[in-house]
Write a protein that holds these residues in place. Structure first.
Motif, mmCIF file in Angstrom:
data_model
loop_
_atom_site.group_PDB
_atom_site.id
_atom_site.type_symbol
_atom_site.label_atom_id
_atom_site.label_comp_id
_atom_site.label_asym_id
_atom_site.label_seq_id
_atom_site.Cartn_x
_atom_site.Cartn_y
_atom_site.Cartn_z
ATOM 1 N N GLY A 250 0.834 -1.196 0.000
ATOM 2 C CA GLY A 250 0.000 0.000 0.000
ATOM 3 C C GLY A 250 0.865 1.241 0.000
ATOM 4 N N ASN A 251 0.244 2.371 0.181
ATOM 5 C CA ASN A 251 0.950 3.647 0.204
ATOM 6 C C ASN A 251 1.676 3.786 1.544
ATOM 7 N N GLY A 252 2.958 3.446 1.564
ATOM 8 C CA GLY A 252 3.760 3.579 2.770
ATOM 9 C C GLY A 252 3.794 2.349 3.666
ATOM 10 N N PHE A 253 3.246 1.233 3.211
ATOM 11 C CA PHE A 253 3.297 0.033 4.037
ATOM 12 C C PHE A 253 3.280 -1.224 3.168
ATOM 13 N N THR A 254 3.714 -2.313 3.764
ATOM 14 C CA THR A 254 3.646 -3.634 3.150
ATOM 15 C C THR A 254 3.131 -4.599 4.189
ATOM 16 N N LEU A 255 2.258 -5.497 3.781
ATOM 17 C CA LEU A 255 1.669 -6.481 4.681
ATOM 18 C C LEU A 255 1.962 -7.875 4.134
ATOM 19 N N VAL A 256 2.621 -8.712 4.925
ATOM 20 C CA VAL A 256 2.910 -10.092 4.548
ATOM 21 C C VAL A 256 2.218 -10.987 5.566
ATOM 22 N N VAL A 257 1.414 -11.940 5.075
ATOM 23 C CA VAL A 257 0.599 -12.778 5.949
ATOM 24 C C VAL A 257 0.773 -14.242 5.555
ATOM 25 N N ALA A 258 0.848 -15.120 6.557
ATOM 26 C CA ALA A 258 0.913 -16.559 6.312
ATOM 27 C C ALA A 258 0.156 -17.274 7.425
ATOM 28 N N LYS B 241 0.727 -29.284 13.488
ATOM 29 C CA LYS B 241 1.223 -28.167 14.270
ATOM 30 C C LYS B 241 0.383 -26.944 13.983
ATOM 31 N N SER B 242 0.194 -26.100 14.960
ATOM 32 C CA SER B 242 -0.588 -24.889 14.710
ATOM 33 C C SER B 242 0.204 -23.622 15.029
ATOM 34 N N ASN B 243 1.522 -23.729 15.151
ATOM 35 C CA ASN B 243 2.345 -22.543 15.406
ATOM 36 C C ASN B 243 3.582 -22.502 14.506
ATOM 37 N N GLU B 244 3.448 -22.964 13.282
ATOM 38 C CA GLU B 244 4.549 -22.993 12.306
ATOM 39 C C GLU B 244 4.764 -21.598 11.729
ATOM 40 N N ASP B 245 6.018 -21.114 11.756
ATOM 41 C CA ASP B 245 6.351 -19.805 11.197
ATOM 42 C C ASP B 245 6.762 -19.977 9.739
ATOM 43 N N LYS B 246 6.018 -19.373 8.827
ATOM 44 C CA LYS B 246 6.278 -19.532 7.391
ATOM 45 C C LYS B 246 6.831 -18.267 6.752
ATOM 46 N N ILE B 247 7.210 -17.292 7.571
ATOM 47 C CA ILE B 247 7.806 -16.055 7.073
ATOM 48 C C ILE B 247 9.227 -15.974 7.618
#
Length: 98
Positions: free
Chosen positions: A9-17, A29-35
């Motif tokens: 977006g304008n001035g931000f980035t959002l990364v979601v997994a 597992k329900s707490n796997e970090d994929k970033i």
């Protein structure tokens, strides 16, 4: 089903997994970090088989750090993306060609 996406977006980035590690209908597992944090300005989001995903993202992370260590400057975002794409393409060609 796994999900990784990003928005700019304008001035931000959002990364979601998502954080689940599943096989068919079983949730392992329900707490796997994929970033994965590549450096202070770059993130890498990945999905797939847990072992393959972790090894590949760590390989990319370590090579980005090695480049910065050897050259004294960090890779640009485009260069990191090109390196990642090239390594993935090489690995897929080796897998297909045996």
């Amino acid at each position: 089903m796994e999900c990784v996406f990003g928005m700019v977006g304008n001035g931000f980035t959002l990364v979601v997994a998502d954080t689940s590690a599943v096989n068919s209908i079983l949730v392992h597992k329900s707490n796997e970090d994929k970033i994965m944090v590549l450096d202070s300005h770059k993130l890498l989001g990945a999905s797939g088989e847990s072992g393959d995903r972790v090894q590949f993202t760590e390989y990319i992370q370590k090579n980005v750090a090695l480049y910065q260590f050897r050259n004294g400057i960090p890779l640009t975002t485009a260069a990191a993306a090109n390196f990642t794409r090239g390594e993935l393409a090489t690995a897929l060609r080796k897998l297909i060609n045996g």
